[in-house]
Motif scaffolding. Structure first.
Motif, mmCIF file in Angstrom:
data_model
loop_
_atom_site.group_PDB
_atom_site.id
_atom_site.type_symbol
_atom_site.label_atom_id
_atom_site.label_comp_id
_atom_site.label_asym_id
_atom_site.label_seq_id
_atom_site.Cartn_x
_atom_site.Cartn_y
_atom_site.Cartn_z
ATOM 1 N N THR A 184 -11.499 -22.389 5.994
ATOM 2 C CA THR A 184 -10.420 -22.158 5.716
ATOM 3 C C THR A 184 -9.695 -21.239 6.810
ATOM 4 O OG1 THR A 184 -10.551 -20.098 4.307
ATOM 5 C CG2 THR A 184 -10.802 -22.153 3.214
ATOM 6 N N GLY A 185 -10.389 -20.413 7.712
ATOM 7 C CA GLY A 185 -10.050 -19.673 8.695
ATOM 8 C C GLY A 185 -9.770 -18.362 8.153
ATOM 9 N N ARG A 186 -9.976 -18.065 6.748
ATOM 10 C CA ARG A 186 -9.442 -16.665 6.142
ATOM 11 C C ARG A 186 -10.842 -16.032 5.612
ATOM 12 N NH1 ARG A 186 -4.226 -17.735 2.577
ATOM 13 N NH2 ARG A 186 -2.717 -18.100 4.122
ATOM 14 N N THR A 187 -10.922 -14.678 5.601
ATOM 15 C CA THR A 187 -11.856 -14.012 4.799
ATOM 16 C C THR A 187 -11.483 -13.730 3.432
ATOM 17 O OG1 THR A 187 -10.894 -11.854 5.360
ATOM 18 C CG2 THR A 187 -12.531 -12.541 6.991
ATOM 19 N N ASP A 188 -12.225 -13.448 2.577
ATOM 20 C CA ASP A 188 -11.703 -13.211 1.094
ATOM 21 C C ASP A 188 -10.685 -12.326 1.276
ATOM 22 O OD1 ASP A 188 -13.565 -15.303 0.173
ATOM 23 O OD2 ASP A 188 -15.198 -13.753 -0.406
ATOM 24 N N ARG A 189 -10.838 -11.110 1.955
ATOM 25 C CA ARG A 189 -9.631 -10.186 1.992
ATOM 26 C C ARG A 189 -8.393 -10.857 2.340
ATOM 27 N NH1 ARG A 189 -7.794 -6.492 -0.698
ATOM 28 N NH2 ARG A 189 -9.993 -5.574 -0.942
ATOM 29 N N GLN A 190 -8.492 -11.450 3.368
ATOM 30 C CA GLN A 190 -7.257 -12.094 3.983
ATOM 31 C C GLN A 190 -6.646 -13.000 2.900
ATOM 32 O OE1 GLN A 190 -9.050 -13.727 7.577
ATOM 33 N NE2 GLN A 190 -8.132 -12.252 8.766
ATOM 34 N N TRP A 191 -7.564 -13.754 2.494
ATOM 35 C CA TRP A 191 -7.021 -14.674 1.351
ATOM 36 C C TRP A 191 -6.313 -13.909 0.109
ATOM 37 C CZ3 TRP A 191 -8.511 -14.798 -3.918
ATOM 38 C CH2 TRP A 191 -8.028 -15.710 -4.440
ATOM 39 N N TRP A 192 -7.024 -12.714 -0.119
ATOM 40 C CA TRP A 192 -6.267 -12.033 -1.347
ATOM 41 C C TRP A 192 -5.161 -11.274 -0.793
ATOM 42 C CZ3 TRP A 192 -5.752 -12.082 -6.160
ATOM 43 C CH2 TRP A 192 -5.269 -10.933 -6.641
ATOM 44 N N ASP A 193 -4.969 -10.799 0.287
ATOM 45 C CA ASP A 193 -4.029 -10.235 0.779
ATOM 46 C C ASP A 193 -2.750 -11.006 0.900
ATOM 47 O OD1 ASP A 193 -5.251 -7.833 1.163
ATOM 48 O OD2 ASP A 193 -5.561 -8.100 3.379
ATOM 49 N N ALA A 194 -2.920 -12.412 1.034
ATOM 50 C CA ALA A 194 -1.836 -13.332 1.276
ATOM 51 C C ALA A 194 -1.346 -13.435 -0.181
ATOM 52 C CB ALA A 194 -2.483 -14.667 1.892
ATOM 53 N N TYR A 195 -2.440 -14.002 -1.026
ATOM 54 C CA TYR A 195 -2.040 -14.289 -2.358
ATOM 55 C C TYR A 195 -1.690 -13.333 -3.489
ATOM 56 C CZ TYR A 195 -2.881 -19.192 -1.847
ATOM 57 O OH TYR A 195 -2.844 -20.756 -1.504
ATOM 58 N N GLY A 196 -2.380 -11.947 -3.291
ATOM 59 C CA GLY A 196 -1.921 -10.897 -4.265
ATOM 60 C C GLY A 196 -0.871 -10.497 -4.572
ATOM 61 N N PRO A 197 0.126 -10.352 -3.571
ATOM 62 C CA PRO A 197 1.548 -10.055 -3.734
ATOM 63 C C PRO A 197 2.266 -10.954 -4.560
ATOM 64 C CG PRO A 197 0.839 -9.437 -1.717
ATOM 65 C CD PRO A 197 0.003 -10.069 -2.242
ATOM 66 N N ALA A 198 2.258 -12.235 -4.223
ATOM 67 C CA ALA A 198 2.766 -13.297 -4.856
ATOM 68 C C ALA A 198 2.310 -13.604 -6.520
ATOM 69 C CB ALA A 198 2.475 -14.716 -4.241
ATOM 70 N N LEU A 199 0.949 -13.249 -6.480
ATOM 71 C CA LEU A 199 0.478 -13.273 -7.878
ATOM 72 C C LEU A 199 0.991 -12.272 -8.834
ATOM 73 C CD1 LEU A 199 -1.356 -14.949 -9.965
ATOM 74 C CD2 LEU A 199 -3.436 -13.274 -9.160
ATOM 75 N N ALA A 200 1.051 -11.075 -8.290
ATOM 76 C CA ALA A 200 1.576 -9.777 -8.762
ATOM 77 C C ALA A 200 3.120 -10.144 -9.606
ATOM 78 C CB ALA A 200 1.579 -8.620 -8.104
ATOM 79 N N GLU A 201 3.725 -11.002 -8.913
ATOM 80 C CA GLU A 201 5.037 -11.132 -9.426
ATOM 81 C C GLU A 201 5.241 -12.012 -10.657
ATOM 82 O OE1 GLU A 201 7.351 -12.884 -6.199
ATOM 83 O OE2 GLU A 201 6.990 -11.105 -4.730
ATOM 84 N N VAL A 202 4.241 -12.861 -10.760
ATOM 85 C CA VAL A 202 4.277 -13.815 -12.094
ATOM 86 C C VAL A 202 3.248 -13.445 -13.072
ATOM 87 C CG1 VAL A 202 5.040 -15.615 -10.662
ATOM 88 C CG2 VAL A 202 2.796 -15.308 -10.941
#
Length: 253
Positions: A184-202
């Motif tokens: 995927t070209g992303r570490t777990d940390r990078q994946w969470w940094d990308a999805y975490g804020p959006a998930l927190a909104e919902v």
């Protein structure tokens, strides 16, 4: 998913057990079945099972694909051959740990190491065991680790199957986790940094209180969504706890 035992039964058994007749006359063969198997295993380790074709193996050996047919009739027999051959490296020490539980724990770790070293093994269905000498030796070794517990033969088979099925499932998830970053070209940390804020909104903590609390605690401790090593260790010990109760019951029958 590939299935073992998909080739010609007679030729498969001959290849696996080294019963292929040798020509009495003519020049010495340029290749051996070992040469072919080792090249195919190396390809599978580096590029996955899809890379293992007779043409590709022949190219790596510097011969024509037609020249391999005298040794291995098709890819089906070749897959059986290499899937059995890698278990030559399966550790079966004479001085096994004392006690059935340490022995099964050692066996579980050895199986996991085989899958992590050769992840393509997970692409071959386990429901039809390969009838080769190395997998047979492995099965015999595993059964002998619990042969003094008073279990019936069927129960012994079920215990070994239970441990191996658990390890296979845990290894598959560990392999997926290991591949995630490269594919995927992303570490777990990078994946969470990308999805975490959006998930927190919902994600409403009032609606999913337990998931938010537990998921947050686990994520903070693992620094990832999942820790395959920790999950394996936890599951293995709980599995052995359950088997300990079963063995205790068997001993008092």
């Amino acid at each position: 998913m590939d299935y073992s035992g998909s080739g010609d039964p007679q030729r498969t058994i001959e290849l696996l057990w080294g019963r292929t007749p040798r020509p009495k006359r003519g020049p010495k063969p340029k290749l051996t079945v070992d040469d072919i198997a080792e090249t195919a295993i190396r390809l599978a380790d580096l590029e996955g099972l899809a890379a293992v074709t007779l043409r590709r193996v022949a190219d790596d050996l510097g011969v024509t694909a037609m020249s391999l047919y005298g040794y291995v009739p098709s890819k089906a027999e070749l897959l059986d051959l290499i899937a059995d051959r890698v278990y030559r490296d399966y550790p079966m020490p004479d001085g096994a740990p004392s006690g059935w539980r340490p022995r099964l724990e050692t066996i579980a770790r050895a199986n996991r190491t085989m899958y992590l070293t050769h992840p393509w093994l997970l692409q071959i269905a386990a429901s039809r065991p390969i009838p080769g000498p190395h997998l047979t030796a492995k099965y015999d070794y595993e059964l002998r680790s619990i042969d003094d517990l008073g279990l019936s033969d069927t129960e012994m088979d079920l215990v070994v199957t239970l441990v191996n099925d658990y390890v296979r499932g845990a290894a598959r998830t560990a392999v997926d986790a290991a591949r995630a970053e490269s594919e995927t070209g992303r570490t777990d940390r990078q994946w969470w940094d990308a999805y975490g804020p959006a998930l927190a909104e919902v994600l409403d903590p009032a609606r999913f209180p337990t998931a938010v609390r537990v998921g947050g605690a686990a994520g903070a401790e693992y620094d990832a969504a999942y820790d395959p090593d920790r999950a394996f260790e936890f599951g293995l010990h709980r599995l052995l706890d359950g088997l300990e109760r079963f063995v205790d019951t068997a001993e008092h029958r």
